[in-house]
Motif scaffolding. Structure first.
Motif, short mmCIF file in Angstrom:
data_model
loop_
_atom_site.label_atom_id
_atom_site.label_comp_id
_atom_site.label_asym_id
_atom_site.label_seq_id
_atom_site.Cartn_x
_atom_site.Cartn_y
_atom_site.Cartn_z
N PHE A 145 0.64 -1.37 -0.02
CA PHE A 145 -0.04 -0.03 0.09
C PHE A 145 0.95 1.33 0.15
CE2 PHE A 145 -3.09 -3.39 1.52
CZ PHE A 145 -4.14 -2.72 0.86
N SER A 146 0.41 2.19 -0.52
CA SER A 146 1.05 3.74 -0.72
C SER A 146 1.23 4.14 0.77
CB SER A 146 0.21 4.59 -1.52
OG SER A 146 -0.88 5.02 -0.68
N PRO A 147 2.35 4.97 0.88
CA PRO A 147 2.53 5.61 2.17
C PRO A 147 1.26 6.37 2.88
CG PRO A 147 4.13 6.21 0.85
CD PRO A 147 3.27 5.46 -0.03
N ASP A 148 0.45 6.85 2.06
CA ASP A 148 -0.79 7.45 2.52
C ASP A 148 -1.77 6.50 3.29
OD1 ASP A 148 0.00 9.74 1.56
OD2 ASP A 148 -1.25 9.87 -0.21
N PHE A 149 -1.97 5.46 2.59
CA PHE A 149 -2.83 4.13 3.17
C PHE A 149 -1.80 3.63 4.37
CE2 PHE A 149 -4.78 4.08 -1.10
CZ PHE A 149 -6.05 4.54 -0.57
N GLN A 150 -0.52 3.58 4.37
CA GLN A 150 -0.15 3.13 5.47
C GLN A 150 -0.41 4.07 6.73
OE1 GLN A 150 3.94 1.34 4.68
NE2 GLN A 150 3.57 1.46 2.60
N GLU A 151 -0.25 5.23 6.43
CA GLU A 151 -0.35 6.14 7.41
C GLU A 151 -1.80 6.32 8.13
OE1 GLU A 151 0.73 8.83 10.26
OE2 GLU A 151 2.19 8.12 8.59
N LYS A 152 -2.79 5.91 7.25
CA LYS A 152 -4.01 5.57 7.73
C LYS A 152 -4.31 4.64 8.55
CE LYS A 152 -6.39 8.10 3.87
NZ LYS A 152 -7.31 8.05 2.87
N VAL A 153 -3.53 3.48 8.13
CA VAL A 153 -3.52 2.35 8.90
C VAL A 153 -3.09 2.56 10.45
CG1 VAL A 153 -2.76 0.01 9.26
CG2 VAL A 153 -3.73 0.68 7.01
N LYS A 154 -1.89 3.44 10.34
CA LYS A 154 -1.15 3.59 11.91
C LYS A 154 -2.30 4.40 12.37
CE LYS A 154 3.37 3.48 9.82
NZ LYS A 154 4.55 4.46 9.87
N GLU A 155 -2.93 5.34 11.99
CA GLU A 155 -4.05 6.19 12.76
C GLU A 155 -4.99 5.43 13.35
OE1 GLU A 155 -5.01 9.04 10.04
OE2 GLU A 155 -3.02 10.10 10.09
N PHE A 156 -5.40 4.50 12.47
CA PHE A 156 -6.66 3.67 13.18
C PHE A 156 -5.94 2.77 14.44
CE2 PHE A 156 -8.56 -0.67 13.02
CZ PHE A 156 -9.90 -0.34 12.97
N TRP A 157 -4.95 2.24 13.99
CA TRP A 157 -4.71 1.43 15.33
C TRP A 157 -4.31 2.19 16.64
CZ3 TRP A 157 -6.45 -3.20 15.42
CH2 TRP A 157 -6.42 -3.94 14.01
#
Length: 393
Positions: free
Chosen positions: A232-244
């Motif tokens: 996944f792109s860095p943008d989506f990886q960042e959203k995953v981090k924010e979710f957790w």
């Protein structure tokens, strides 16, 4: 060391034709000659798509397997469950070879090129929703690797996927392709005419591959590479981090199990074929599978029917829901889990496949030629995919 030697011998069976039935060798030779002659002499690709031709290829594959020429590469593990580390080699890739329809000695090589690309060239047309397009990409990627053939994807498919997975390595075909020849996807385990084109049996041409292939028996052999392609792109990886990060107090050190429930249009799709979608009994059986194996489990649920999952799991204290902002973000979050529960559909499959870990799926859901169900997983030797019944256990 002894175990390693035994594994090696099982994966690479010796070719001893003297001990094999001579009539099978003869039939295989005749079928091979007939196929090559028909493929090379025919300019009309509808001949290749004829059921008789498909049956001929399937028959060849079965004879090859019985002779030890084309092994199915039976599961390395003796039983389920087994430690994860035994499934992977030193590079972290799954220890498996692709189940191909056409053996190396049956293939034809050409010296011709088109715009610098070695012929033949296979171009995946792509189509459908995200899960379907990912399946298209993985299948054509595996075709390229298994047959050492030039593969490309069309421009629209490339743009759509690249915005989500910028690490993709297959380029778009941007040049004009006058005279491109279409290959329709055939709903058979043997990916007949496309594998024939990849093997050079249809001549040095440019082929446009249509339909929605989900050739798990091919791309699962390259699971490590496929997961890298679908980073996944860095943008989506960042959203995953924010979710957790937002859920850290609730999740803690729990084992995270991604759970995708496909409904919507699939209710009608299954009903038209005399089937019902996985039900609440299946959900309970699947969740209990993990509860019995881990002391602390959290289920991360996504669906295209938010009202349904809110109502169905309202009394569960071990459940959290993904934001549901968009499907790409939902997939990225589910793919970050430790294990998975899938229902139906290619989106559900890819959330589980990218996550790794064990995958529970409805083992008694069956539709003829449906691409993500028990018979397909077994053929691909995906032995960490665990079938669970929709009936009370």
């Amino acid at each position: 060391m002894a175990a390693m030697l035994m594994t090696s011998s099982r994966r690479h069976p010796p070719l001893n034709f003297m001990k094999k039935p001579c009539w099978k060798v003869g039939i295989l030779s005749i079928l091979s000659v007939m196929l090559v002659m028909l493929y090379i002499s025919s300019k009309n690709l509808t001949l290749v798509q004829h059921p008789i031709m498909v049956k001929m290829v399937e028959r060849m594959s079965k004879i090859q397997e019985s002779l030890g020429i084309q092994s199915n590469y039976s599961a390395l593990e003796p039983s389920y469950p087994v430690p994860f580390e035994r499934r992977y080699n030193e590079s972290g890739c799954y220890k498996r070879k692709p189940v191909v329809a056409i053996a190396p000695w049956q293939r034809v090589q050409y010296g011709g090129r088109w715009n610098g690309l070695k012929l033949p060239v296979l171009v995946m047309a792509g189509g459908g929703n995200l899960g379907n397009i990912m399946s298209n990409y993985a299948s054509i990627y595996a075709i390229g690797r298994a047959y050492n053939v030039t593969v490309r994807i069309n421009k629209g498919m490339h743009q759509q996927l690249m915005s989500i997975f910028p690490n993709m390595t297959i380029n778009a075909l941007l040049n004009s392709t006058k005279g491109i020849q279409k290959l329709a996807f055939l709903r058979h385990y043997v990916y007949g005419n496309v594998e024939a084109a990849a093997a050079g049996l249809l001549g040095p041409h440019i082929f446009s591959v249509h339909g929605c292939p989900v050739e798990v028996q091919l791309f699962h052999a390259y699971s490590c590479e496929i997961r890298k392609e679908f980073t996944f792109s860095p943008d989506f990886q960042e959203k995953v981090k924010e979710f957790w990060l937002a859920k850290r107090d609730f999740v803690g050190d729990a084992v995270r199990v991604g759970f995708h429930i496909r409904r919507g249009d699939y209710i009608r799709y299954a009903r038209k074929r005399g089937r019902k979608l996985p039900n609440e009994t299946y959900y309970e059986n699947a969740m209990n599978f993990y509860k019995e194996r881990f002391n602390n489990v959290v289920f991360v649920i996504a669906s295209n029917d938010r009202e349904y999952i809110n109502k169905t799991f309202e009394n569960h204290t071990d459940v959290i829901f993904v934001p549901g902002t968009n499907r790409e973000e939902d997939m990225a979050i589910l793919a970050s889990c430790d294990h998975s529960i899938m229902t139906v559909g290619t989106f559900s499959f890819w959330t589980a496949y990218l996550a790794g870990g064990y995958v529970v799926y409805p083992g008694d859901f069956y539709i003829p030629n449906y691409p993500v169900q028990k018979e397909r997983f077994e053929r691909a030797h995906m032995d960490y995919f665990v079938p669970i019944s929709q009936k009370p256990l």
